[in-house]
Scaffold this active site. Structure first.
Site, PDB file in Angstrom:
ATOM      1  N   ARG A  37      26.609  -5.833 -19.752  1.00 28.67           N
ATOM      2  CA  ARG A  37      25.123  -5.965 -19.231  1.00 28.67           C
ATOM      3  C   ARG A  37      24.841  -4.615 -18.258  1.00 28.67           C
ATOM      4  NH1 ARG A  37      23.842 -12.441 -18.650  1.00 28.67           N
ATOM      5  NH2 ARG A  37      23.046 -12.759 -20.783  1.00 28.67           N
ATOM      6  N   LYS A 202      26.359 -25.435 -24.534  1.00 31.20           N
ATOM      7  CA  LYS A 202      24.813 -25.956 -24.204  1.00 31.20           C
ATOM      8  C   LYS A 202      24.358 -26.543 -25.434  1.00 31.20           C
ATOM      9  CE  LYS A 202      24.192 -21.794 -21.249  1.00 31.20           C
ATOM     10  NZ  LYS A 202      23.628 -20.797 -21.192  1.00 31.20           N
ATOM     11  N   GLY A 360      25.745 -14.766 -23.761  1.00 37.26           N
ATOM     12  CA  GLY A 360      26.625 -13.960 -22.700  1.00 37.26           C
ATOM     13  C   GLY A 360      28.185 -14.362 -22.952  1.00 37.26           C
ATOM     14  N   GLY A 384      20.135 -17.105 -24.558  1.00 39.40           N
ATOM     15  CA  GLY A 384      19.073 -17.918 -24.615  1.00 39.40           C
ATOM     16  C   GLY A 384      17.622 -17.313 -25.121  1.00 39.40           C
TER      17      GLY A 384
END
Ligand code: ADP
Ligand code: MG
Length: 405
Positions: A37, A202, A360, A384
């Site tokens: 990132r 998730k 990520g 997300g």
């Protein structure tokens, strides 16, 4: 409407420009374990440095919950940024306040300053619009223009993402522009066959995207933690594996809808089942419908897709012209359970067309497994955010920059 871009901000020479980056990197004992990132933010920062802007970088790191916590300081990230930019980067240990203002005012043309973690201030993520607005105004007071480039947070209505864009002349940076361009290729007339591979942990977050993707894709491969909710929905025992019981009906609905639409939902036929959640846990490959009758019984916990499944997913990926992959196929952090993720990643590097990695942990996984970023069509910095885009949701951080679907 179109996204405002850097050109729309006019001449930035000598101007103090606040840049919202997503420098939320994984850290272990103060060491950055994946600087992807930070690297992704370089394009915009170098462009601004090149035109002689005075650059003020803001970002969040982790979830310090509105408190100053040393382990979430951006100081090591500022250090890494300095190495990658090849020039000094100033760091101020507050986000707003007298010291931050003084540091911003001390900048010369082409200088870079990193301010401390936005989320040390509870105002950044406050529910109250007024509280967020006041915080955004305090940040805005340090600059003359705002560049939003933290793609990983554009789905969040947070002060530095949403309100700040309204408090200064604002535009998207190069990273957001690039990410959006790729996502639009995934949603507007994607080249077929189109395969989406979903995994990770998730589960309920990601189930939502399936409803939106079913009318669009040819094949959906399901691995990672969510595969067990699908197996359970088909009536199979999943031992102690990750399971979202309250999603079973939803998942059955997806299976029915896929059948009606002629979309293939490819579910694992074999899984790697372990005696517990540990790097050195004993494990064996088991048929997906026989987890509980195998060696570890109801204690067995599925930590990776099996080799037969991985090979089939890899074939689907290689045979597609458009592929989006989000979520590791297994607990890749443990080498014994990384094989499924590695096989799918390898196939993605061989796609003739557009192969996108989103998320990520997925990005960290391909790097830690030894792949190079440039082997993939695109590695998204926002898991997300890209999922919500694919779900067709409106993204506040993009709308604040003039964009609409
Ligand atoms: P991303 O950040 O790419 O969107 P997630 O955050 O959803 O992905 O999930 C990443 C995590 O999922 C990894 O830490 C990995 O260990 C975990 N994971 C993958 N498969 C399983 C599994 N079968 N059981 C538990 N966790 C899993
Ligand atoms: Mg993740």
């Amino acid at each position: 409407m179109a996204l405002r871009t850097l050109e729309d901000l006019g001449d930035l020479a000598g101007k103090r420009v606040v840049v919202r980056c997503d420098l939320n990197v994984p850290l272990a004992d103060g060491t950055i374990t994946d600087d992807g990132r930070v690297r992704a933010s370089l394009g915009t920062l170098n462009r601004l440095i090149g035109v002689g802007a005075r650059v003020i970088v803001i970002s969040h790191l982790g979830r310090p919950d509105g408190e100053r916590k040393a382990e979430f300081s951006l100081a090591p990230v500022a250090q890494r940024l300095s190495e990658l930019l090849g020039k000094p980067v100033a760091f101020c240990d507050e986000t707003v306040g007298d010291a931050a203002t003084a540091a911003a005012e001390a900048l010369e043309d082409g200088d870079v300053l990193v301010l401390e973690n936005l989320r040390f201030n509870s105002e950044e993520t406050a529910k109250d619009v007024g509280v967020r607005g006041d915080f955004a105004d305090r940040i805005a007071a340090m600059g003359e223009a705002f560049v939003s480039d933290g793609f990983g947070v554009v789905h969040r209505k947070q002060a530095s993402v949403y309100e700040l864009a309204g408090a200064l002349p604002s535009a998207a940076g190069l990273l957001i522009e690039q990410e959006l361009g790729v996502l639009e290729r995934l949603t507007t007339e994607p080249e077929r066959p189109y395969t989406v591979v979903l995994g990770g942990s998730k589960v309920s977050d990601k189930l939502g995207v399936i409803a939106h993707l079913l009318p669009r894709v040819d094949t959906l491969c399901i691995g990672g933690g969510m595969l067990f909710t699908f197996l359970a929905a088909q009536g199979h025992g999943v031992g102690s594996s990750l399971l979202e019981r309250d999603q079973l009906d939803t998942v059955r609905g997806y299976l029915d809808e896929a059948a009606q639409r002629g979309v293939t939902i490819d579910l694992p036929t074999d899984v790697v089942v372990a005696s517990g959640f540990a790097a050195d846990a004993e494990h064996e490959v088991v048929a997906a419908d026989a987890i509980e009758s195998a060696r570890f019984g109801a204690d067995g916990i599925g930590l990776d897709i099996g080799p037969e499944t991985a090979a089939r997913f890899a074939d689907a990926v290689r045979g597609s012209r458009t592929v989006f992959w989000n979520g590791p196929m297994g607990v890749f952090e443990f080498p014994a359970f990384a094989a499924g993720t590695k096989t799918v990643a390898q196939a993605l590097t061989e796609v003739e067309g557009l192969g996108v990695v989103g998320g990520g942990d997925s990005a960290a996984a391909v790097r830690s497994l030894g792949f190079d970023d440039d082997q993939f069509g695109h590695i998204s910095t926002g898991g997300g955010a890209s999922l919500e885009f694919l779900e067709g949701k409106s993204l506040p951080g993009l709308e604040a920059l003039g964009w609409s679907a």
